[in-house]
Design an enzyme around this catalytic site. Structure first.
Site, PDB file in Angstrom:
ATOM      1  N   HIS A 156       0.826  -1.199   0.000  1.00 43.54           N
ATOM      2  CA  HIS A 156       0.000   0.000   0.000  1.00 43.54           C
ATOM      3  C   HIS A 156       0.861   1.250   0.000  1.00 43.54           C
ATOM      4  O   HIS A 156       2.050   1.224   0.332  1.00 43.54           O
ATOM      5  CB  HIS A 156      -0.937   0.012   1.211  1.00 43.54           C
ATOM      6  CG  HIS A 156      -0.253   0.194   2.538  1.00 43.54           C
ATOM      7  ND1 HIS A 156       0.149   1.417   3.029  1.00 43.54           N
ATOM      8  CD2 HIS A 156       0.104  -0.713   3.479  1.00 43.54           C
ATOM      9  CE1 HIS A 156       0.711   1.256   4.208  1.00 43.54           C
ATOM     10  NE2 HIS A 156       0.712  -0.026   4.511  1.00 43.54           N
TER      11      HIS A 156
ATOM     12  N   CYS B  49       2.567  -4.737   6.849  1.00 51.82           N
ATOM     13  CA  CYS B  49       2.349  -4.453   5.430  1.00 51.82           C
ATOM     14  C   CYS B  49       3.639  -3.975   4.764  1.00 51.82           C
ATOM     15  O   CYS B  49       4.638  -3.714   5.421  1.00 51.82           O
ATOM     16  CB  CYS B  49       1.266  -3.398   5.264  1.00 51.82           C
ATOM     17  SG  CYS B  49      -0.402  -3.979   5.596  1.00 51.82           S
TER      18      CYS B  49
END
Length: 333
Positions: free
Chosen positions: A293, A307
């Site tokens: 992301h 992440c």
């Protein structure tokens, strides 16, 4: 591991000197038909927009606010009133894209805003002229000129992604330099000094572990992400993965890790995705709540809750070029 344990890797575990690493634009002229000296076309739409500033009102302001929001900036609402929140968002865009930070939305700023609103950061074709020979000055954010452009050309020619070879050392150029430094084990400061120039002068496209087909590789040791197309590294991005530190969320303690293994992209959100740990920009999920992301801060070290962060500009380019479609292999090692 819960679905949300590593979903929203938004907060730095430690303070970072590398903040606000967003895309630097590169659109630096207001002509509709001409090409700037850096080789960039300004969209015709940019010439039709009115100049907007603090106190402006109307549909053009609403359009500006809508595109700022779509691009990941926060004008404080879409109400058609150019207030302090909109001005702050405009200044942020200008700073992130190497423009004069005056808070006024003129032709150059509109050109960037239009691209943000379209969800595209694919740069125009990169000039192919060879880098000039001679001395190699130290380059860092804010540097400009032929040496910066030579650096940018060499980076893109060898797969290190940035937003365009315009001779301005902005945030995405710093990200690309840091990716080189990580790849070769140099000091990770995003500054192109003697040691980094020595590698740049002999730079080659890094080899991928994937030898055929398409994949995304996440190298936890080097903290880089590689887009592999047809068994060859196409693009390298600076990334920041799980910090390994403990954090408290959902009533229990967790360890911020990015698990190794082979996965597949399976879900995506084309916009800002809000979760227990904050907002992710255009996340593409591959392991439960773990995603690649965009985020404004992509430091030199592992800093996420699990992440894989890339800059917002890089994430926009990933979406624009469909480099991470659902079911594509993700190899974390």
């Amino acid at each position: 591991m819960s679905t949300y344990e590593a979903r929203h890797a938004m907060l730095d575990v430690a303070a970072s000197p590398h903040r606000r690493l967003l895309m630097r634009g590169g659109l630096a002229a207001a002509s509709v038909t001409a090409v700037t000296g850096a080789g960039f076309f300004v969209p015709a739409a940019a010439a039709t927009h009115p100049l907007l500033k603090l106190g402006s009102r109307g549909t053009a302001v609403r359009e500006l606010q809508t595109k700022l929001t779509k691009g990941g900036y926060r004008p404080g609402g879409i109400d058609g009133i150019f207030g302090s929140g909109t001005r702050s968002a405009v200044i942020k865009v200008q700073g992130d894209h190497g423009l004069v930070k005056d808070g006024i939305c003129g032709s150059r700023t509109w050109a960037v805003v239009d691209r943000l609103g379209a969800g595209s950061t694919t740069p125009p074709p990169t000039p192919t002229d060879p880098p000039p020979s001679g001395s190699r000055p130290m380059l860092k954010p804010g540097s400009r000129g032929a040496a910066v452009k030579a650096l940018q050309i060499k980076l893109r020619a060898n797969g290190y992604w940035h937003s365009g070879s315009d001779g301005e050392y902005g945030d995405t150029t710093m990200q690309a330099v840091m990716a080189v430094q990580k790849t070769y084990g140099l000091t990770r400061d995003g500054v192109c000094g003697p040691a980094t120039w020595a590698k740049i002068d002999r730079l080659t496209r890094p080899r991928s572990r994937t030898t055929s087909g398409n994949a995304v590789e996440i190298d936890l040791t080097r903290q880089v992400l590689r887009v592999v197309l047809n068994g060859r590294t196409a693009w390298v991005f600076n990334t920041s993965t799980g910090s390994g530190q403990r954090y408290y969320q959902g009533g229990r303690w967790h360890t911020a890790t990015t698990p190794t293994g082979r996965y597949r992209f399976f879900r995506r959100v084309n916009g800002s995705d809000l979760g227990p740990l904050g907002r992710l920009w255009r996340p593409i999920y591959f392991n439960g709540g773990i995603a690649v992301h965009g985020y404004p801060s992509v430091p030199a070290y592992p800093a996420s809750h699990g992440c894989c962060r890339v800059s917002n500009a890089a994430m926009n380019a990933i979406w624009a070029n469909n480099w991470m479609p659902n079911n594509r292999l993700v190899w974390v090692y």
